[in-house]
Design an enzyme around this catalytic site. Structure first.
Site, PDB file in Angstrom:
ATOM      1  N   HIS A 162      78.530  70.146 157.665  1.00 20.00           N
ATOM      2  CA  HIS A 162      78.187  68.880 158.326  1.00 20.00           C
ATOM      3  C   HIS A 162      76.908  68.375 157.662  1.00 20.00           C
ATOM      4  CE1 HIS A 162      80.001  71.368 161.579  1.00 20.00           C
ATOM      5  NE2 HIS A 162      80.463  70.244 162.076  1.00 20.00           N
ATOM      6  N   ASP A 188      73.890  70.136 158.883  1.00 22.46           N
ATOM      7  CA  ASP A 188      73.686  71.536 158.498  1.00 22.46           C
ATOM      8  C   ASP A 188      72.790  71.651 157.272  1.00 22.46           C
ATOM      9  OD1 ASP A 188      75.703  72.090 160.363  1.00 22.46           O
ATOM     10  OD2 ASP A 188      77.272  72.183 158.814  1.00 22.46           O
ATOM     11  N   GLU A 194      90.487  67.027 163.113  1.00 21.12           N
ATOM     12  CA  GLU A 194      90.559  68.386 163.658  1.00 21.12           C
ATOM     13  C   GLU A 194      90.720  68.327 165.171  1.00 21.12           C
ATOM     14  OE1 GLU A 194      87.511  71.094 162.269  1.00 21.12           O
ATOM     15  OE2 GLU A 194      87.648  72.225 164.134  1.00 21.12           O
ATOM     16  N   ASP A 249      91.014  75.939 159.877  1.00 25.18           N
ATOM     17  CA  ASP A 249      89.760  76.606 160.225  1.00 25.18           C
ATOM     18  C   ASP A 249      90.142  77.954 160.801  1.00 25.18           C
ATOM     19  OD1 ASP A 249      88.140  74.617 159.348  1.00 25.18           O
ATOM     20  OD2 ASP A 249      87.159  74.222 161.270  1.00 25.18           O
ATOM     21  N   ASP A 293      85.687  79.111 159.941  1.00 22.49           N
ATOM     22  CA  ASP A 293      84.850  78.535 161.002  1.00 22.49           C
ATOM     23  C   ASP A 293      84.614  79.642 162.027  1.00 22.49           C
ATOM     24  OD1 ASP A 293      83.460  76.996 162.717  1.00 22.49           O
ATOM     25  OD2 ASP A 293      84.959  75.419 162.953  1.00 22.49           O
TER      26      ASP A 293
HETATM   27  C1  XLS Z   1      83.738  72.819 166.735  1.00 25.00           C
HETATM   28  C2  XLS Z   1      84.440  72.483 165.509  1.00 25.00           C
HETATM   29  C3  XLS Z   1      83.574  72.004 164.370  1.00 25.00           C
HETATM   30  C4  XLS Z   1      84.378  71.361 163.284  1.00 25.00           C
HETATM   31  C5  XLS Z   1      83.589  70.544 162.331  1.00 25.00           C
HETATM   32  O1  XLS Z   1      84.284  73.394 167.659  1.00 25.00           O
HETATM   33  O2  XLS Z   1      85.186  73.602 165.136  1.00 25.00           O
HETATM   34  O3  XLS Z   1      82.777  73.026 163.893  1.00 25.00           O
HETATM   35  O4  XLS Z   1      85.117  72.286 162.561  1.00 25.00           O
HETATM   36  O5  XLS Z   1      82.845  69.581 162.957  1.00 25.00           O
HETATM   37 CA    CA Z   2      86.450  73.911 163.324  1.00 18.64          CA
HETATM   38 CA    CA Z   3      85.433  75.953 166.931  1.00 16.66          CA
END
Ligand code: XLS
Ligand code: CA
Ligand code: CA
Length: 436
Positions: A99, A102, A230, A294, A337
């Site tokens: 992000h 980050d 996502e 992820d 992730d």
């Molecule tokens: C949060 C999400 C986030 C996304 C990216 O729960 O998994 O980390 O993958 O913003």
């Molecule tokens: Ca994620």
């Molecule tokens: Ca997550």
């Protein structure tokens, strides 16, 4: 400075190795399904969990030992870049995801934030050149800062919508600068707390507007990118608009966005939506939108997003099977992730956790390919739906029937004529266990 001086390049040593810092199942160069494993799996490190997360939870503060923390946030940000590339190089991981928040401190204004991003992405670019490591995807964090209390693209406040748009614009600029092939939207606060004060229609229209602006801006700057949404049903919002794959697909079709987006599916988000991960992957695959994943796992006894490194072999196999059936993930990949548990607070745990995840998924992938080669599921399914290959079943699927003709057929049947064979599902599950 080196952040992991005692750790060497992680090598594949085979399943009997007792070396904690070795792969036992993931051999990056092993050819499986016609390609080296590193290409089949395209692993990525998640910057937020690995470089930023400090191990705190709602009941306790920071616990992680991380040598890159400095008093000056810009120094910390630079240190993290070096730590990131050292970690990836040593793990042999070729991608990472991040992000905007980050990688660089937000400073006092959006302008200052953008300057910080420019400086840090210059450094990232140099490290990318040095190592050949790439960005799998980047995204804008539009949920942490105070102004996003009511969402970003779906905020009731038009100024906030504008700030979100500025962040997405910058996100796409970075995406182009770092030559990332995917850009992710995850709407943690794109949802609502209560319908009592929510104009759902306007919020969804606005979200679609933001996505359309992103598509046209990417075209304008000449950056060919795969957009990904996502899904996640809840947390932090009570209800999130991109609830699951099916809901997100309905949104994409309603706004005519189905050609421009694919999905980035997360295992733990599937759990929160009351689905298995393979369900989310199957729905996406069948609709041609399985873009990237992820990888992590949740805890069925905890109701939140625990983002654990994937170690559950059976669920990983079923997930990898969908990827095999999909013919891979195209420009996408497998982003960890995942975060180390609070009790795994040492720097070296970052290695051990990734090794565990990579070994699990490599093992799962190889088993999934074997299941495909053996026709394990294909044979079961072929047999189960056999009645559609001949007679009335063939007529149904070829569109040669209507209610009248089917009724005529059905009225001639006696109850005893209907043969539903047993699924023997317990035997099937036991045979599946033989692959472990
Ligand atoms: C949060 C999400 C986030 C996304 C990216 O729960 O998994 O980390 O993958 O913003
Ligand atoms: Ca994620
Ligand atoms: Ca997550």
């Amino acid at each position: 400075m080196k952040y992991f001086p005692s750790i060497q390049h992680i090598k594949y040593e085979g399943k009997d190795s007792n070396n904690m810092f070795a792969f036992r199942h993931y051999n990056p160069d092993e050819i499986v399904n016609g390609k080296p494993m590193k290409e089949n799996l395209r692993f990525a490190v998640a910057y937020w969990h690995t470089l930023v997360n400090d191990g705190s939870d709602p009941f306790g503060g920071s616990v992680n030992n991380r040598d890159w923390i400095h008093n000056d946030p810009m120094e910390t940000a630079k240190n993290r870049v070096y730590a990131n590339f050292e970690l990836l190089e040593k793990l042999g991981i070729e991608y990472f995801c991040f992000h905007d928040l980050d990688i660089a401190p937000t400073g006092e204004s959006l302008l200052e934030f953008h300057k910080n991003i420019d400086e840090i992405t210059d450094l990232i670019q140099l490290e990318m050149k040095r190592t050949g490591i790439k960005v799998l995807w980047n995204t804008a964090n539009m949920f942490t800062q105070k102004h996003y209390i009511n969402g970003a693209g779906t905020s009731p406040n038009a100024d906030v919508f504008a700030i979100a748009a500025a962040q997405v614009k910058k996100g796409l600029d970075i995406c182009k600068k770092l030559n990332a092939k995917n850009y992710v939207f995850w709407g943690g606060r794109e949802g609502y707390e209560t319908l009592l004060n929510t104009d759902m229609e306007l919020e969804l229209n606005n979200l679609a507007r933001l996505y359309k602006m992103a598509i046209s801006y990417a075209k304008e700057i000449g950056h060919e990118v795969q957009f990904l949404i996502e899904p996640k049903p809840k947390e932090p919002s009570k209800h999130q608009y991109d609830f699951d794959a099916t809901t997100t697909l309905a949104f994409l079709y309603k706004y005519g966005l189905e050609k421009d987006f694919k999905l980035n599916l997360e295992a733990n988000h599937a759990t929160l939506a009351g689905h298995t991960f393979e369900h989310e992957l199957r729905v996406s695959r069948l609709n041609g939108v399985l873009g990237s994943i992820d990888a992590n796992q949740g805890d069925l006894l905890l109701g939140w997003d625990t983002d654990e490194f994937p170690t559950d072999l059976m669920s990983s196999i079923l997930a990898m099977y969908e990827i095999v059936e999909n013919g891979g993930l195209g420009t996408g990949g497998i982003n960890f992730d995942s975060k180390v548990r609070r009790s795994s607070f040492e720097m070296e745990d970052l290695f051990l956790a990734h090794i565990a995840g990579m070994d699990t998924l490599a093992r799962a992938y190889k088993i999934a390919v074997k299941l495909k080669e053996d026709g394990f599921f294909d044979n079961i399914i072929k047999e189960r739906y056999e009645s559609y290959n001949t007679g009335i079943g063939k007529d149904i699927v070829s569109g040669n029937c209507d209610l009248k003709s089917l009724s005529e057929y059905a009225l001639k049947l006696k109850n005893n004529d209907i043969k539903n064979p047993s699924s023997h599902i317990e035997y099937v599950k036991s045979k599946l266990n033989d692959y472990l």
